[in-house]
Design an enzyme around this catalytic site. Structure first.
Site, PDB file in Angstrom:
ATOM      1  N   GLU A  65       6.658   4.656  -9.464  1.00  0.00           N
ATOM      2  CA  GLU A  65       5.324   4.023  -9.575  1.00  0.00           C
ATOM      3  C   GLU A  65       5.075   3.597 -11.024  1.00  0.00           C
ATOM      4  O   GLU A  65       5.632   4.187 -11.954  1.00  0.00           O
ATOM      5  CB  GLU A  65       4.226   5.015  -9.154  1.00  0.00           C
ATOM      6  CG  GLU A  65       4.222   5.349  -7.676  1.00  0.00           C
ATOM      7  CD  GLU A  65       3.603   4.249  -6.815  1.00  0.00           C
ATOM      8  OE1 GLU A  65       3.256   3.174  -7.353  1.00  0.00           O
ATOM      9  OE2 GLU A  65       3.504   4.467  -5.592  1.00  0.00           O
ATOM     10  N   HIS A  67      -2.400  -4.454  -8.535  1.00  0.00           N
ATOM     11  CA  HIS A  67      -3.496  -4.751  -7.606  1.00  0.00           C
ATOM     12  C   HIS A  67      -4.380  -5.912  -8.080  1.00  0.00           C
ATOM     13  O   HIS A  67      -5.428  -6.165  -7.507  1.00  0.00           O
ATOM     14  CB  HIS A  67      -4.369  -3.510  -7.321  1.00  0.00           C
ATOM     15  CG  HIS A  67      -3.649  -2.407  -6.602  1.00  0.00           C
ATOM     16  ND1 HIS A  67      -4.287  -1.481  -5.818  1.00  0.00           N
ATOM     17  CD2 HIS A  67      -2.341  -2.090  -6.537  1.00  0.00           C
ATOM     18  CE1 HIS A  67      -3.393  -0.640  -5.313  1.00  0.00           C
ATOM     19  NE2 HIS A  67      -2.206  -0.979  -5.752  1.00  0.00           N
ATOM     20  N   ASP A 119       5.692  -1.803   0.428  1.00  0.00           N
ATOM     21  CA  ASP A 119       4.457  -2.453   0.875  1.00  0.00           C
ATOM     22  C   ASP A 119       3.583  -2.756  -0.332  1.00  0.00           C
ATOM     23  O   ASP A 119       3.705  -2.119  -1.383  1.00  0.00           O
ATOM     24  CB  ASP A 119       3.708  -1.606   1.916  1.00  0.00           C
ATOM     25  CG  ASP A 119       3.274  -0.255   1.389  1.00  0.00           C
ATOM     26  OD1 ASP A 119       4.052   0.377   0.648  1.00  0.00           O
ATOM     27  OD2 ASP A 119       2.145   0.178   1.704  1.00  0.00           O
ATOM     28  N   GLU A 149       2.540   3.043   1.755  1.00  0.00           N
ATOM     29  CA  GLU A 149       1.978   3.797   0.635  1.00  0.00           C
ATOM     30  C   GLU A 149       0.578   3.291   0.339  1.00  0.00           C
ATOM     31  O   GLU A 149      -0.317   4.058   0.045  1.00  0.00           O
ATOM     32  CB  GLU A 149       2.874   3.653  -0.600  1.00  0.00           C
ATOM     33  CG  GLU A 149       2.667   4.744  -1.642  1.00  0.00           C
ATOM     34  CD  GLU A 149       1.530   4.458  -2.616  1.00  0.00           C
ATOM     35  OE1 GLU A 149       1.062   5.411  -3.257  1.00  0.00           O
ATOM     36  OE2 GLU A 149       1.110   3.293  -2.742  1.00  0.00           O
ATOM     37  N   GLU A 150       0.396   1.981   0.419  1.00  0.00           N
ATOM     38  CA  GLU A 150      -0.894   1.388   0.052  1.00  0.00           C
ATOM     39  C   GLU A 150      -1.889   1.435   1.208  1.00  0.00           C
ATOM     40  O   GLU A 150      -3.072   1.155   1.023  1.00  0.00           O
ATOM     41  CB  GLU A 150      -0.697  -0.079  -0.383  1.00  0.00           C
ATOM     42  CG  GLU A 150       0.308  -0.278  -1.512  1.00  0.00           C
ATOM     43  CD  GLU A 150      -0.248   0.102  -2.876  1.00  0.00           C
ATOM     44  OE1 GLU A 150      -1.319   0.739  -2.930  1.00  0.00           O
ATOM     45  OE2 GLU A 150       0.400  -0.227  -3.873  1.00  0.00           O
ATOM     46  N   HIS A 154       7.969   2.482  -2.703  1.00  0.00           N
ATOM     47  CA  HIS A 154       7.445   1.759  -1.543  1.00  0.00           C
ATOM     48  C   HIS A 154       7.610   0.264  -1.746  1.00  0.00           C
ATOM     49  O   HIS A 154       7.603  -0.229  -2.885  1.00  0.00           O
ATOM     50  CB  HIS A 154       5.970   2.106  -1.297  1.00  0.00           C
ATOM     51  CG  HIS A 154       5.031   1.723  -2.405  1.00  0.00           C
ATOM     52  ND1 HIS A 154       4.412   0.499  -2.484  1.00  0.00           N
ATOM     53  CD2 HIS A 154       4.598   2.404  -3.494  1.00  0.00           C
ATOM     54  CE1 HIS A 154       3.631   0.453  -3.539  1.00  0.00           C
ATOM     55  NE2 HIS A 154       3.727   1.593  -4.195  1.00  0.00           N
ATOM     56  N   ASP A 214       3.849  -2.898  -8.943  1.00  0.00           N
ATOM     57  CA  ASP A 214       3.486  -1.829  -7.989  1.00  0.00           C
ATOM     58  C   ASP A 214       3.959  -2.213  -6.595  1.00  0.00           C
ATOM     59  O   ASP A 214       3.181  -2.756  -5.828  1.00  0.00           O
ATOM     60  CB  ASP A 214       1.977  -1.597  -8.016  1.00  0.00           C
ATOM     61  CG  ASP A 214       1.554  -0.438  -7.140  1.00  0.00           C
ATOM     62  OD1 ASP A 214       2.420   0.340  -6.705  1.00  0.00           O
ATOM     63  OD2 ASP A 214       0.352  -0.311  -6.884  1.00  0.00           O
TER      64      ASP A 214
HETATM   65 ZN   LIG Z   1       2.420   1.954  -5.823  1.00  0.00          ZN
END
Ligand SMILES: [Zn+2]
Length: 389
Positions: free
Chosen positions: A170, A359, A76, A141-142, A74, A107
């Site tokens: 991932e 994150h 995003d 995805e997030e 992903h 990520d």
């Molecule tokens: Zn991810």
């Protein structure tokens, strides 16, 4: 103008796209440009669903033969939070002390960059190779994850696409690159219990019915026995009571109602259905005919899955060993991922960067890790297609 295709340059370009879910931010357009230039056929389906934002996605394929190896991921990212707390702007792709900073560095724009760099290098250096290499990249995805991988897989199937194996990039390594491959994931199921009583004055309990002791019996019934003792590749399933709510501010009032929520992370011994039956039976037994309660289970698409260690897992483990010197652990720990959707179509294994800063403020990746992950994916491509020819 030809695009620069080193993993660092690709990762920097991606990090400079502000693609916070559900914004495309230019990230998929960038990937489209790079892959088209390398000879991929690229599609950019947009999916919608009432009540959620439209989301852009990307599907690309090089070659038409078999086997077909798919890279998934992903572009995003989660929001950067207070950008002023970052050492370097979260969308500038700056390098400092040998590390590339930016939201999505691990990520998982960094991982996507490595997949692309490896695939492009393989194609350049393997003229006449017979298989296919694909990219299945979502922008959802997030976020709610309803206009992403699930619909993209359906869309691809509708076009007659069939995948043989998939690598999801991932960030799977807890500490250093090469620590861990994920060969499965636990499922997740959330349940909610309400026990109803009758409100009243604590001094006149015979006129009331306190629901709290009933809830205590139900919860101890749920927790009395382990759900299982684990399987060959999975830890024991785990039930956590996450909240018990009465909301009663008065010390002299017996409350009318108590609510509790629990979440179960379950292994491959269970389906959501069989688990729900087990929960119902435990509650029935604990309640006897005295506790009045209601149980509801949240809908879930998070089932447990396992890609049993096989030749494909072996290619990845061998490439990791050759590139890093580590023998990766084959794990099924952690939260859910999009792999749970992909596994319905083909075996899927997850391996990417080190997850430590994902994150977080100052999310970053050592530039050396980008090169080594690219080297690992590159070796996997060699081994995978050599075995097929
Ligand atoms: Zn991810």
């Amino acid at each position: 103008m030809p695009h620069e295709t080193s993993p660092l340059s690709l990762a920097q370009s991606l990090l400079r796209c502000p693609s916070v879910t559900p914004e495309e931010g230019g990230a998929l357009a960038f990937i489209e440009g790079v892959l088209k230039q390398a000879g991929f056929e690229v599609h950019r389906p947009v999916f919608s669903e009432p009540g959620t934002p439209d989301v852009e996605n990307l599907y690309a394929r090089y070659g038409s033969g078999e086997p077909y190896l798919l890279f998934a991921g992903h572009t995003d990212v989660v929001p950067p939070g207070d950008a002023s707390r970052w050492t370097h702007d979260p969308f500038s792709g700056e390098i400092h002390g040998g590390e590339l900073y930016g939201r999505g560095a691990v990520d998982m724009k960094g991982g996507v960059a490595c997949m692309m760099a490896a695939a492009l290098d393989f194609i350049r250096n393997t003229p006449g190779f017979k298989g296919s290499i694909g990219f299945l990249i979502t922008g959802d995805e997030e976020g709610p994850a309803v206009n992403g991988t699930v619909k993209l897989l359906e869309w691809a199937k509708g076009r007659g696409e069939r995948f043989d194996h998939c690598i999801l990039g991932e960030p799977t390594n807890p500490n250093q690159l090469g620590d861990m491959i994920k060969i499965g994931r636990r499922g997740s199921l959330t349940g909610r219990i309400v026990v109803e009583g009758k409100q009243g004055h604590v001094a006149y309990p015979h006129l009331a019915d306190n629901p709290i002791p009933g809830m205590m019996r139900l919860l101890s019934g749920l927790l009395s026995e382990p759900l299982d003792h684990g399987t060959e590749h999975f830890d024991a399933s785990n039930l956590e009571v996450t909240t018990v709510d009465v909301g009663n501010l008065a010390s002299n009032v017996i409350p009318a109602e108590v609510r509790a929520t629990f979440n179960i992370r379950f292994n491959d011994l269970w389906t959501p259905q069989s688990l729900e039956e087990e929960i119902e039976s435990r509650l029935r037994e604990a309640a006897g005919n005295t506790v009045r309660y209601r149980l509801t289970m949240d809908p879930t698409n998070a089932v447990a899955f396992l890609t049993p260690p096989n030749a494909f897992v072996g290619f990845i483990a061998d490439a990791i060993k050759a590139e890093t010197g580590f023998q990766p652990k084959l794990s099924t720990t952690g939260g859910t991922s999009d792999a749970r959707f992909i596994v319905k179509d083909c075996p899927v294994v997850e391996f990417g960067l080190v997850g430590q800063t994902m994150h977080q403020i100052d999310e970053r990746v050592p530039v050396a890790d980008l090169d080594r992950l690219t080297g690992i994916y590159r070796k996997v491509l060699d081994a995978y297609f050599a075995a097929a020819s």
